[in-house]
Design an enzyme around this catalytic site. Sequence first.
Site, mmCIF file in Angstrom:
data_model
loop_
_atom_site.group_PDB
_atom_site.id
_atom_site.type_symbol
_atom_site.label_atom_id
_atom_site.label_comp_id
_atom_site.label_asym_id
_atom_site.label_seq_id
_atom_site.Cartn_x
_atom_site.Cartn_y
_atom_site.Cartn_z
ATOM 1 N N HIS A 33 -25.057 -4.571 10.023
ATOM 2 C CA HIS A 33 -23.842 -3.761 9.842
ATOM 3 C C HIS A 33 -22.708 -4.357 10.665
ATOM 4 O O HIS A 33 -22.819 -4.498 11.892
ATOM 5 C CB HIS A 33 -24.111 -2.318 10.278
ATOM 6 C CG HIS A 33 -23.041 -1.352 9.870
ATOM 7 N ND1 HIS A 33 -22.970 -0.807 8.597
ATOM 8 C CD2 HIS A 33 -21.996 -0.832 10.557
ATOM 9 C CE1 HIS A 33 -21.935 0.009 8.527
ATOM 10 N NE2 HIS A 33 -21.311 0.010 9.703
ATOM 11 N N MET A 68 -12.886 -0.474 8.603
ATOM 12 C CA MET A 68 -12.146 0.662 9.177
ATOM 13 C C MET A 68 -10.728 0.169 9.456
ATOM 14 O O MET A 68 -10.311 -0.020 10.599
ATOM 15 C CB MET A 68 -12.844 1.147 10.445
ATOM 16 C CG MET A 68 -14.139 1.870 10.150
ATOM 17 S SD MET A 68 -15.093 2.291 11.635
ATOM 18 C CE MET A 68 -16.068 0.789 11.778
#
Length: 220
Positions: A33, A68
Site C-alpha cells: 500500500h 490523497m
Amino acid sequence: MSIIISPSILSADFANLGQDIKTVEKYGADWIHVDVMDGHFVPNITIGVPVAASIRKITNSPLDVHLMIDNPYKFIEPFAKAGADIITFHYEAVKAYSMDLERDIKDLIEKIKSFGIKASISIKPKTDPQVLQPYLNMLDMVLVMTVEPGFGGQKFMDECAKKIKFIKQNAPQNLIIQVDGGINSDTAKICTSYGATSLVAGSYIYKSDNIEQAIKSLRG
C-alpha cells in the site's frame, strides 16, 4: 475469499524501504500500500511518482496506490506508468472541484481502467457511503477510511466500519472492500465481520516485534 493484506509503507523505515517491503512480502503480505499525500487534500506530504517507480523495480507484488491529493485525474497516467496495479482516488477530492460530480468520477474510473489496472474510490469518515451507489458497478474496489486520512497511527473509528455493511449489500459480489485506519487484530475482526475483504495496516505491522504473526493475526 482470503483477506488481502496490504501493508502501508507510510509506517516503514524510508531509509530501508526496499528491505522493509521485502520483509512484509516474506511474511505473507499480498499487496504493498503506497500512500501518496500532497499537503493540500491532507495535512501531510509523503511520496510521489519517482518513489513509486523505484518500488516497482524491487517488487512483483501488486502496488496499491492511494492518492490523497487534489485533482487526482492528472496523476492517474504518471502513477499507472510508474507501475501501479490499483489506483484509489478520493470522492471528496473530486467533489471539491467538480461541476458535474457523477460525470467526473466516472471519467476518473474509466481513465484508470484504460491502463488495464484496478480502479478504486475512497471515502473519508464523515462521508455517507450512499454517495458511492452510482459507481459500485464500475469499480474494482472501495476503500473505507476509519481514520481521518493524513497520518498513520490514529485510533480506529468504530462507526465508520458500519459503512462496510452498506457497501457489501449494494455492490457486486466481486467488489473488493478495503479498510484503512487503526487496523489491528481486534479491529480487523470488526471489519471482516461487516464484509471487508482487504485490510491496510501500517503501524500494527511495521512496528511489531513479530511481523509474521502480525500479518497472520489480521486474517483471523
